[in-house]
Design an enzyme around this catalytic site. Structure first.
Site, PDB file in Angstrom:
ATOM      1  N   HIS A  21       7.753  -2.682  18.858  1.00 42.52           N
ATOM      2  CA  HIS A  21       7.987  -2.998  20.137  1.00 42.52           C
ATOM      3  C   HIS A  21       8.257  -1.934  21.048  1.00 42.52           C
ATOM      4  O   HIS A  21       7.235  -1.466  21.930  1.00 42.52           O
ATOM      5  CB  HIS A  21       9.225  -4.075  20.444  1.00 42.52           C
ATOM      6  CG  HIS A  21       8.866  -5.349  19.698  1.00 42.52           C
ATOM      7  ND1 HIS A  21       7.859  -6.223  19.912  1.00 42.52           N
ATOM      8  CD2 HIS A  21       9.684  -6.027  18.889  1.00 42.52           C
ATOM      9  CE1 HIS A  21       8.126  -7.286  19.024  1.00 42.52           C
ATOM     10  NE2 HIS A  21       9.202  -7.162  18.402  1.00 42.52           N
TER      11      HIS A  21
ATOM     12  N   ASP B 248       3.691 -10.772  15.256  1.00 39.12           N
ATOM     13  CA  ASP B 248       4.868 -11.116  15.394  1.00 39.12           C
ATOM     14  C   ASP B 248       5.480 -12.560  15.289  1.00 39.12           C
ATOM     15  O   ASP B 248       5.535 -13.216  14.204  1.00 39.12           O
ATOM     16  CB  ASP B 248       5.275 -10.493  16.726  1.00 39.12           C
ATOM     17  CG  ASP B 248       7.091 -10.349  16.603  1.00 39.12           C
ATOM     18  OD1 ASP B 248       7.674 -10.598  15.701  1.00 39.12           O
ATOM     19  OD2 ASP B 248       7.653  -9.742  17.676  1.00 39.12           O
TER      20      ASP B 248
END
Length: 450
Positions: free
Chosen positions: A272, A323
């Site tokens: 991220h 994810d």
């Protein structure tokens, strides 16, 4: 016995070449690559469309696939989403996780993904009691990947606290998180050491976050990975609340905390990397720490848009992950990284199509420890993904613009063939090993919902 593939068009980074012959040796590696073959040689398997190296999904939580659609009811935040995620995690056993992961990894194969990085923290039974095999859940994932026909890097994850505490401790895990925790990172390392590499599987490590691993235990995880030359991943600055808590407890950002405890480096990937300071970006780039962007999850959870352009300019290699599996489509992840940046800056063309494909292939594999994959060249693993150039989405552009077509027009639904180690896993859009993947997903998710 060698296997021969004839690729109608192939992306040989950075160009698209017509008529490429790929010879695959018995060990599943590319023995030879020849261009300029106008017609298939006798006995060759024909792959029509654009063939690229197999895609690498560098960040996965397989069980999150069961949340798709369920978490789209109403509004909320990352933290309310997390409560729904815990409720699914509470119902998983080694058997039900194996069934779900097998179907999820088969869905990935259908999307052209040949390697997954599984960020695995669901270790024990509810309440934190270890199974008879303390790695039963991890072994279920490794077996699931084999049965779906793809490679896996199991990033066994240290998770021992629920929130940042003082400089030497975190807060105790809550009742949901007890099954994530080994108590200490020393106990985590002892358990993780029992996991072994296989032909299709490699073992790496992860720090769940600076919330979940106290500062004075970060070095244990970094040392474990460093001693083995294993990849090390970490959720980093996904939420502003994480940054604020770290500043309050330690007087620095999460990136600086990781740097000070030896976590950053070329074998490390921050996942991220959304809410970073200029100093953070310099620390990550200067240490050659990678960045895994997960745009479809980051937008789904309203997390924000990370500074991927600045990170890459500073020296941080980029990779991509699905994810939470809001969608499983690496072409969409690549496209979203560019298009998000266009929205943020109101300018176009931050990456070429070739650079975005590189993030989805060679650089993604490198982030997972598979430096011998992600390229169509002699000696590399024979992992191939073929995208149709004649679907309603991809028809029209010249074949030499195949890379642009794949990144900016194609979807996972356009994948026609997936080859792993020279073996056809997906042929003409059908999974050769699992068969009815939609049915397998329905059954596995239905079993969790009771």
């Amino acid at each position: 016995m060698q296997v021969t593939y004839w690729l109608e068009h192939a992306w040989l980074d950075p160009e698209v070449e017509p008529g490429v012959v790929v010879e695959v040796s018995q060990d599943g590696r590319i023995a030879d690559v020849r261009t300029g073959a106008d017609t298939p040689p006798p006995g060759a398997t024909v792959l029509r469309g654009l063939t690229v190296p197999g895609l690498a999904n560098a960040h996965s939580h397989a069980f999150h696939r069961a949340l798709r659609s369920t978490v789209q009811v109403g509004s909320g935040t990352f933290w309310t989403w997390r409560e729904v995620m815990y409720s699914v995690a509470d119902r998983l056993t080694p058997d039900t996780y194996h069934a779900l992961a097998r179907a999820v990894y088969a869905e990935m194969a259908l999307a052209g993904i040949t390697t997954v990085g599984e960020f695995h923290y669901l270790h024990h039974a509810p309440g934190g009691t270890p199974y008879d095999d303390p790695n039963a859940m991890g072994e279920a994932l490794i077996a699931a990947a084999a049965e779906a026909g793809i490679r896996i890097t199991l990033l066994d994850t240290a998770y021992v606290s629920s929130a940042i505490g003082d400089k030497h401790s975190g807060k105790e895990p809550d009742r949901h998180q007890l099954r994530f925790s080994d108590g200490t990172t020393e106990a985590w390392a002892e358990r993780a050491t029992l996991l072994k590499d296989r032909d299709h599987a490699r073992i790496g490590a992860a720090v769940h976050s600076v919330r979940a691993v106290p500062a004075d235990q970060l070095g244990t995880v970094a040392e474990w990975a460093g001693t083995r030359g294993a990849p090390l991943h970490v959720h980093l600055s996904e939420q502003t609340a994480e940054n604020e808590a770290c500043l309050a407890a330690h007087g620095c950002t999460p990136t600086r905390l990781l740097a000070d405890h030896g976590v950053l480096g070329p074998n490390t990937t921050g996942v991220h990397n959304t809410h970073l300071t200029d100093e953070d970006i310099a620390l990550l780039g200067g240490s050659r720490t990678g960045t895994c962007m997960c745009p479809t999850t980051e937008r789904d959870l309203a997390d924000g848009i990370g500074p991927a352009v600045a990170l890459q300019k500073e020296g941080s290699p980029l990779s991509l992950g699905s994810d939470s599996h809001a969608v499983i489509d690496l072409f969409e992840e690549a496209r979203a990284m560019e298009l998000n940046e266009r929205l943020r800056t109101r300018t176009r063309g931050h990456w070429t199509a070739a650079a975005l494909l590189r993030a989805a292939t060679a650089d993604g594999h490198a982030a997972l420890g598979w430096t011998d994959a992600g390229r169509i060249e002699r000696g590399a693993l024979a992992d191939l993904t073929t995208v149709a150039l004649d679907s309603v989405r991809t028809a029209g552009p010249l074949p030499r613009l195949g890379a642009e077509t794949a990144v900016f027009a194609a979807s996972a639904a356009d994948v026609r063939h997936t080859v792993v180690g020279g073996r056809h896993v997906v042929r003409d859009g059908q999974h050769e090993l699992v068969g009815d993947v939609a049915g397998a997903l329905t059954a596995a998710i239905g079993a969790l919902r009771g």
